[in-house]
Write a protein that holds these residues in place. Structure first.
Motif, PDB file in Angstrom:
ATOM      1  N   SER A 297       0.792  -1.236   0.000  1.00  0.00           N
ATOM      2  CA  SER A 297       0.000   0.000   0.000  1.00  0.00           C
ATOM      3  C   SER A 297       0.817   1.275   0.000  1.00  0.00           C
ATOM      4  N   SER A 298       2.116   1.175   0.335  1.00  0.00           N
ATOM      5  CA  SER A 298       2.988   2.348   0.517  1.00  0.00           C
ATOM      6  C   SER A 298       2.522   3.215   1.697  1.00  0.00           C
ATOM      7  N   ILE A 299       1.840   2.618   2.674  1.00  0.00           N
ATOM      8  CA  ILE A 299       1.404   3.323   3.880  1.00  0.00           C
ATOM      9  C   ILE A 299       2.180   2.776   5.072  1.00  0.00           C
ATOM     10  N   ASP A 300       2.835   3.641   5.810  1.00  0.00           N
ATOM     11  CA  ASP A 300       3.594   3.229   6.992  1.00  0.00           C
ATOM     12  C   ASP A 300       2.614   2.993   8.140  1.00  0.00           C
ATOM     13  N   VAL A 301       2.497   1.732   8.580  1.00  0.00           N
ATOM     14  CA  VAL A 301       1.579   1.401   9.674  1.00  0.00           C
ATOM     15  C   VAL A 301       2.330   0.955  10.929  1.00  0.00           C
ATOM     16  N   GLY A 302       3.667   1.119  10.936  1.00  0.00           N
ATOM     17  CA  GLY A 302       4.439   0.810  12.124  1.00  0.00           C
ATOM     18  C   GLY A 302       4.571  -0.674  12.385  1.00  0.00           C
ATOM     19  N   ASN A 303       5.009  -0.996  13.601  1.00  0.00           N
ATOM     20  CA  ASN A 303       5.203  -2.384  14.011  1.00  0.00           C
ATOM     21  C   ASN A 303       4.123  -2.801  14.991  1.00  0.00           C
ATOM     22  N   ALA A 304       4.177  -4.060  15.399  1.00  0.00           N
ATOM     23  CA  ALA A 304       3.263  -4.561  16.422  1.00  0.00           C
ATOM     24  C   ALA A 304       3.743  -4.106  17.799  1.00  0.00           C
ATOM     25  N   ARG A 305       2.924  -4.334  18.797  1.00  0.00           N
ATOM     26  CA  ARG A 305       3.272  -4.005  20.174  1.00  0.00           C
ATOM     27  C   ARG A 305       3.718  -5.255  20.938  1.00  0.00           C
ATOM     28  N   LEU A 306       4.549  -5.037  21.937  1.00  0.00           N
ATOM     29  CA  LEU A 306       4.855  -6.116  22.866  1.00  0.00           C
ATOM     30  C   LEU A 306       3.571  -6.582  23.537  1.00  0.00           C
ATOM     31  N   PRO A 307       3.424  -7.876  23.870  1.00  0.00           N
ATOM     32  CA  PRO A 307       4.441  -8.932  23.857  1.00  0.00           C
ATOM     33  C   PRO A 307       4.685  -9.574  22.501  1.00  0.00           C
ATOM     34  N   LEU A 308       4.070  -9.070  21.419  1.00  0.00           N
ATOM     35  CA  LEU A 308       4.370  -9.565  20.083  1.00  0.00           C
ATOM     36  C   LEU A 308       5.742  -9.069  19.642  1.00  0.00           C
ATOM     37  N   ASN A 309       6.282  -9.705  18.642  1.00  0.00           N
ATOM     38  CA  ASN A 309       7.539  -9.239  18.064  1.00  0.00           C
ATOM     39  C   ASN A 309       7.317  -7.833  17.508  1.00  0.00           C
ATOM     40  N   ASN A 310       8.026  -6.857  18.035  1.00  0.00           N
ATOM     41  CA  ASN A 310       7.818  -5.465  17.610  1.00  0.00           C
ATOM     42  C   ASN A 310       9.005  -4.919  16.831  1.00  0.00           C
ATOM     43  N   LYS A 311       9.742  -5.805  16.171  1.00  0.00           N
ATOM     44  CA  LYS A 311      10.918  -5.387  15.408  1.00  0.00           C
ATOM     45  C   LYS A 311      10.674  -5.530  13.902  1.00  0.00           C
ATOM     46  N   SER A 312      11.149  -4.564  13.154  1.00  0.00           N
ATOM     47  CA  SER A 312      11.100  -4.662  11.693  1.00  0.00           C
ATOM     48  C   SER A 312      12.188  -5.602  11.203  1.00  0.00           C
ATOM     49  N   LEU A 313      12.004  -6.124  10.007  1.00  0.00           N
ATOM     50  CA  LEU A 313      13.073  -6.897   9.390  1.00  0.00           C
ATOM     51  C   LEU A 313      14.269  -5.993   9.136  1.00  0.00           C
ATOM     52  N   PRO A 314      15.499  -6.497   9.278  1.00  0.00           N
ATOM     53  CA  PRO A 314      16.661  -5.691   8.901  1.00  0.00           C
ATOM     54  C   PRO A 314      16.608  -5.363   7.416  1.00  0.00           C
ATOM     55  N   PRO A 315      17.260  -4.266   7.000  1.00  0.00           N
ATOM     56  CA  PRO A 315      17.147  -3.784   5.607  1.00  0.00           C
ATOM     57  C   PRO A 315      17.400  -4.844   4.542  1.00  0.00           C
ATOM     58  N   ASP A 316      18.418  -5.697   4.745  1.00  0.00           N
ATOM     59  CA  ASP A 316      18.717  -6.696   3.716  1.00  0.00           C
ATOM     60  C   ASP A 316      17.605  -7.735   3.607  1.00  0.00           C
ATOM     61  N   ARG A 317      17.050  -8.154   4.754  1.00  0.00           N
ATOM     62  CA  ARG A 317      15.949  -9.127   4.742  1.00  0.00           C
ATOM     63  C   ARG A 317      14.680  -8.498   4.165  1.00  0.00           C
ATOM     64  N   LEU A 318      14.483  -7.220   4.451  1.00  0.00           N
ATOM     65  CA  LEU A 318      13.315  -6.531   3.913  1.00  0.00           C
ATOM     66  C   LEU A 318      13.377  -6.459   2.395  1.00  0.00           C
ATOM     67  N   GLU A 319      14.562  -6.194   1.848  1.00  0.00           N
ATOM     68  CA  GLU A 319      14.720  -6.150   0.393  1.00  0.00           C
ATOM     69  C   GLU A 319      14.479  -7.527  -0.217  1.00  0.00           C
ATOM     70  N   ASN A 320      14.952  -8.570   0.479  1.00  0.00           N
ATOM     71  CA  ASN A 320      14.705  -9.931  -0.005  1.00  0.00           C
ATOM     72  C   ASN A 320      13.207 -10.237  -0.021  1.00  0.00           C
ATOM     73  N   LEU A 321      12.509  -9.799   1.040  1.00  0.00           N
ATOM     74  CA  LEU A 321      11.070 -10.001   1.117  1.00  0.00           C
ATOM     75  C   LEU A 321      10.362  -9.302  -0.039  1.00  0.00           C
ATOM     76  N   LYS A 322      10.720  -8.058  -0.274  1.00  0.00           N
ATOM     77  CA  LYS A 322      10.116  -7.298  -1.366  1.00  0.00           C
ATOM     78  C   LYS A 322      10.320  -8.010  -2.702  1.00  0.00           C
ATOM     79  N   GLU A 323      11.531  -8.545  -2.912  1.00  0.00           N
ATOM     80  CA  GLU A 323      11.846  -9.214  -4.164  1.00  0.00           C
ATOM     81  C   GLU A 323      10.996 -10.477  -4.334  1.00  0.00           C
TER      82      GLU A 323
END
Length: 329
Positions: A297-323
């Motif tokens: 969507s190109s909309i920044d919706v942030g991360n989840a809250r604790l106790p869920l995993n609240n970390k974004s993928l590191p840049p290299d993994r994010l690029e792999n995901l996009k690909e």
């Protein structure tokens, strides 16, 4: 020539049956008070970098969901992190979704909590603010010990908002006993006048079918597992609640199925399964779902809250995901 004629007859009859099934589903929903939609998004709740709800992008999120063919919302559920919000935030989120969706699509508000008092309070609020319907998970810590106790609990909850259709939100970790949903529906049908249907999340197709057949098919069954969308359509179960980035694919599955193009429908169903495989590969968490939604969507919706995993993928993994998602979304 004769074989072609027979094939045409079969396809024509299939289309008539599917069209009749669709009209019956819509009529049944209207009989319960409202049409809640049949391609329903479970939207993520946008958070700012400080973890607070970002109400400024709700309208943009809804516009994206409209563009991707959704015709209903199921808010404050699992992907919305309803259980990760305070009562005040859940009320504010429901109010904002209903505000931006008014005149655009119906809104089902999830009100389940760990106790009856809070759930009734949220149900009353959903009715006051003009929700289309409401739904509830059973408590997840002190779990109902039997189907009869579950029916008693849900009866007391549903009476808090008697003017709204009520959907039982089935989830296989929420009951202390094996839940026979058809039995729940048979018992609840006698006690809950506004019971409209079930959000069915089990991936077991026989369980879904048995649920849809309960009480002579009286209730509206909304499947919540992407693996079963095409099989569900083939069995006349058209309603689905799914991740907000799958709307276009599910729309394509439905359109291909209705036109009788099973090869194309299977192709799109496989596409949805490939996306699911990728999400599992990268962790399968709600933060990941929010990142995939942001990619689509190109909309920044942030991360989840604790106790869920609240970390974004590191840049290299994010690029792999996009690909990996590039030709799928």
């Amino acid at each position: 020539m004769q074989g072609g004629f027979k094939t045409s007859c079969r396809l024509g009859l299939s289309k008539i049956l599917k069209d009749s099934s669709t009209r019956f589903k819509q009529f049944r929903q209207i009989c319960h008070g409202v049409h809640v939609g049949d391609l329903i998004a479970a939207p993520v709740t946008p958070f700012r970098t400080d973890g607070e709800i970002n109400f400024d992008v709700f309208d943009s999120c809804l516009s994206f969901l409209e563009k991707w063919h959704f015709n209903g919302l199921f808010v404050n559920g699992t992907l919305s992190e309803g259980m990760n919000q305070s009562q005040k935030e859940r009320k504010q989120s429901a109010e904002k979704w209903i505000e931006v969706a008014r005149g655009r699509m119906p809104v089902i508000v999830h009100v389940g909590t760990g106790n009856l008092k809070d759930s009734r309070y949220l149900a009353e609020h959903a009715q006051e603010i003009g929700a289309t319907a409401f739904a509830a998970l059973p408590p997840t810590y002190h779990k109902p010990a039997s189907v009869e106790i579950l029916v008693d609990y849900m009866t007391q909850l549903a009476t808090a908002a008697p003017k709204l259709p009520f959907y039982f939100y089935e989830y296989n970790v929420t009951t202390g006993v094996y839940l026979n949903i058809p039995e729940f529906l048979r018992l609840a049908d006698k006690c809950i006048p506004n019971l409209a249907g079930v959000k069915h999340t089990s991936p077991e197709l026989p369980a879904l079918v048995n649920c849809a057949r309960a009480c002579n098919g009286k209730f509206n069954i909304l499947t919540g597992t992407l693996e079963q969308y095409l099989p569900s359509l083939s069995l006349g179960i058209e309603g689905v609640i799914t991740a907000p980035y799958l709307g276009k694919i599910f729309y394509n599955i439905r359109q291909a199925f209705r036109s009788g193009d099973m090869e194309k429908a299977q192709k799109y169903q496989t596409q949805a399964l490939l996306i699911d495989n990728i999400t599992k590969k990268y962790g399968g968490c709600i933060s990941l779902a929010k990142q995939i939604f942001a990619i689509a969507s190109s909309i920044d919706v942030g991360n989840a809250r604790l106790p869920l995993n609240n970390k974004s993928l590191p840049p290299d993994r994010l690029e792999n995901l996009k690909e990996e998602l590039r030709d799928l979304l």
